[in-house]
Design a protein around this motif. Structure first.
Motif, PDB file in Angstrom:
ATOM      1  N   ASP A 154       0.859  -1.188   0.000  1.00 15.71           N
ATOM      2  CA  ASP A 154       0.000   0.000   0.000  1.00 15.71           C
ATOM      3  C   ASP A 154       0.893   1.235   0.000  1.00 15.71           C
ATOM      4  O   ASP A 154       1.631   1.472   0.966  1.00 15.71           O
ATOM      5  N   LYS A 205       0.190   4.300   0.331  1.00 15.58           N
ATOM      6  CA  LYS A 205      -0.140   5.281   1.358  1.00 15.58           C
ATOM      7  C   LYS A 205       0.452   4.862   2.704  1.00 15.58           C
ATOM      8  O   LYS A 205       1.055   5.664   3.419  1.00 15.58           O
ATOM      9  N   ARG A 224       0.495  -4.949   3.204  1.00 14.06           N
ATOM     10  CA  ARG A 224      -0.693  -5.142   4.021  1.00 14.06           C
ATOM     11  C   ARG A 224      -1.461  -6.358   3.534  1.00 14.06           C
ATOM     12  O   ARG A 224      -1.536  -6.618   2.324  1.00 14.06           O
ATOM     13  N   PHE A 236      -4.522  -8.152   2.274  1.00 12.70           N
ATOM     14  CA  PHE A 236      -5.653  -7.588   1.537  1.00 12.70           C
ATOM     15  C   PHE A 236      -6.956  -8.193   2.037  1.00 12.70           C
ATOM     16  O   PHE A 236      -7.140  -9.413   2.038  1.00 12.70           O
ATOM     17  N   ILE A 267      -9.294  -0.929  -4.285  1.00 11.54           N
ATOM     18  CA  ILE A 267      -7.953  -0.638  -4.801  1.00 11.54           C
ATOM     19  C   ILE A 267      -7.989   0.499  -5.805  1.00 11.54           C
ATOM     20  O   ILE A 267      -8.814   0.505  -6.728  1.00 11.54           O
ATOM     21  N   ARG A 302      -9.187   2.080  -0.256  1.00 12.63           N
ATOM     22  CA  ARG A 302      -8.667   1.420   0.937  1.00 12.63           C
ATOM     23  C   ARG A 302      -7.213   0.996   0.741  1.00 12.63           C
ATOM     24  O   ARG A 302      -6.487   0.809   1.710  1.00 12.63           O
ATOM     25  N   TYR A 303      -6.802   0.789  -0.503  1.00 11.09           N
ATOM     26  CA  TYR A 303      -5.420   0.434  -0.833  1.00 11.09           C
ATOM     27  C   TYR A 303      -4.995   1.246  -2.054  1.00 11.09           C
ATOM     28  O   TYR A 303      -5.743   1.341  -3.038  1.00 11.09           O
ATOM     29  N   TRP A 304      -3.799   1.800  -1.991  1.00  9.38           N
ATOM     30  CA  TRP A 304      -3.223   2.527  -3.124  1.00  9.38           C
ATOM     31  C   TRP A 304      -2.054   1.707  -3.671  1.00  9.38           C
ATOM     32  O   TRP A 304      -1.114   1.386  -2.929  1.00  9.38           O
ATOM     33  N   VAL A 305      -2.124   1.380  -4.947  1.00  8.84           N
ATOM     34  CA  VAL A 305      -1.092   0.536  -5.562  1.00  8.84           C
ATOM     35  C   VAL A 305      -0.506   1.272  -6.758  1.00  8.84           C
ATOM     36  O   VAL A 305      -1.245   1.820  -7.591  1.00  8.84           O
ATOM     37  N   ASP A 355       2.406  -9.948  -2.768  1.00 11.18           N
ATOM     38  CA  ASP A 355       2.544  -8.704  -3.531  1.00 11.18           C
ATOM     39  C   ASP A 355       2.788  -8.961  -5.011  1.00 11.18           C
ATOM     40  O   ASP A 355       3.619  -8.318  -5.644  1.00 11.18           O
TER      41      ASP A 355
END
Length: 474
Positions: free
Chosen positions: A7, A9, A14, A16, A230, A258-261, A360
């Motif tokens: 993530d 941010k 993390r 998922f 995502i 909620r997740y930045w990729v 990942d």
């Protein structure tokens, strides 16, 4: 094993956990369609295609949204500078079709939704109005029709990239004359006299068009809701684009991503790819140099967060890797035909492959498992251990399917017959014919010499009841 993602941010791996069990909502920033797709565009789109496929393999229903930015300063400028009378909207649509064709050539799955910015302007206006009402946006006092996000009003501004607002550079997306602070960014741009009327829409602040950042915030919430799983895109989009998206959406009251990729960028021969250096490599060039399957293999082989260093020779290596996979699958299918092992070997993902992908999206490690299985399968064939060969065949089939690189997929049947592949096939076929003629005339020395020459070139030939077959690097 739980899928883990890095993530951006949180700046950490993390576990998922989707917002809703069994459903993954993904939004990826798509192209701004002002010029032809290049290798960086393809790499980014492919990263999220593989991610999407893996989530689906893990049993999730994936709702995948990738937008098209079809109104922007860059598009208007490109339409003005291209020396033709082509309207901006025609340019945008023509280039969008180029992107669609390139994505399709690489086997990238079509999005669940692919909204164009021009089709969501009303939602953008509504979002800006919410920000004005909440005190986080303001209309310029100079009657220009511009509306800006007030960065000083949002203390969390900079949280995605961990920057302090005082250390940020001025936003260069609009004329600063109506800004309270140089770091404020444009949400709405009033129409200028030189701009075409077709590039403006009605709003409470006057005719104009949306700023780039507000486009994505409005489109993603329209299709995935105010909170989703995502948000993906290239590393170059983290700032200011994604930082601004997060700020304006959160300030409007949306929980947002909620997740930045973020995927890594592409270097050309060790140098950053850029128009100023003149070293951009376009999709059309790649497809002239290698088959689309080899291009897909190459662009997906590096870890998605790493920088991909492209050199033309790497395409030849990708072609060879794909040919090894193709050769193994064909060899097993020929050998098992008519035996009790034909059709056996269930398509099962090996545990080591799954562990790599869960960690990942570790495609390099997953590919290592794939090629180890190919080697083991070939060794089993050589030793006439047909059961083990059938098991390896099933595992390889499952792995190439989930990565989107199955050479037996009909989509590659004509796409992979590029000039290099056609030339090699013609040359090898001619040598195989010469070898067969030598054998028929009992000139076994000549036949052995041809086989040795092919072997020295990395080409394996295999005689069977259905004829002689060749492959690379078995």
């Amino acid at each position: 094993m739980t899928v883990r993602l890095y993530d951006s941010k949180a700046q950490a791996l993390r576990d998922f956990a989707p917002l809703r069990d069994g459903r993954v909502g993904m939004y990826v920033c798509g192209p701004t369609v002002q010029s032809s797709p290049h290798i960086g565009h393809l790499r980014s789109a492919l990263v999220y295609d593989i991610m999407r496929r893996w989530f689906a393999h893990r049993g999730n229903d994936v709702v995948f949204v990738r937008n098209v930015t079809d109104i922007d300063d860059k598009i208007l400028n490109a339409a003005t500078d291209n020396g033709t009378d082509e309207p901006w909207w025609a340019l945008a649509y023509r280039v969008e079709l180029e992107f669609t064709s390139a994505y399709s050539s690489l086997g990238i799955l079509a999005p669940t939704y692919e909204p164009r910015a021009t089709a969501s302007v009303q939602q953008m206006v509504e979002l800006i109005a919410r920000l004005v009402e909440r005190g986080h946006a303001y209309a310029a006092p100079d009657a220009s029709g511009d509306v800006y996000f007030d960065t000083a009003s949002w203390p969390a501004y900079g949280e995605l990239t961990r920057q302090q607002r005082d250390n940020m550079e001025a936003a260069a997306d609009a004329d600063p004359r109506g800004k309270r602070d140089p770091r404020d960014f444009a949400l709405w741009k009033g129409r200028k006299p030189a701009e075409p009327e077709s590039a403006s829409w009605k709003s409470p602040w006057g005719d104009g068009r949306p700023g780039w950042h507000i486009e994505c915030s409005a489109m993603v919430t329209r299709y995935l809701g105010s909170e989703f799983d995502i948000h993906g895109g290239g590393l170059d989009l983290r700032f200011p684009h994604h930082e601004n998206e997060l700020a304006q959406s959160a300030a409007a009251g949306d929980a947002f991503a909620r997740y930045w990729v973020h995927n890594g960028l592409v270097n050309i021969g060790g140098q950053k790819m850029s128009k100023s250096l003149g070293n951009s490599v376009y999709a059309a060039e790649l497809f002239e140099l290698a088959s689309p399957l080899a291009v897909r293999y190459l662009l997906g082989a590096a870890h998605y967060r790493s920088t991909l260093d492209y050199a033309p020779g790497s395409l030849a290596e990708a072609e060879a890797a794909v040919d090894r996979i193709r050769g193994f699958l064909s060899r097993v299918e020929r050998r098992l035909a008519g035996t009790r092992f034909a059709g056996t070997g269930a398509p099962v993902i090996p545990d080591a492959f799954a562990a790599a992908m869960d960690d990942d999206l570790g495609v390099p490690q997953a590919l290592a498992v794939l090629h180890d299985t190919v080697r083991a399968g070939n060794q089993a064939l050589d030793a006439e251990e047909l059961h083990d060969a059938a098991v390896a065949h099933g595992q390889v089939s499952a792995m190439v399917e989930v990565l989107g690189i199955d050479p037996r997929d009909p989509r590659w049947a004509t796409a992979d017959s590029g000039p290099a592949a056609s030339a090699l096939d013609a040359l090898v076929t001619r040598l195989i014919e010469d070898r067969q003629a030598a054998r028929e005339s009992r000139d076994y020395a000549a036949a052995d010499r041809i086989r040795a020459e092919l072997s020295a070139a990395g080409i394996t030939i295999e005689d069977s009841s259905t004829g002689t077959h060749w492959s690379l690097g078995l």
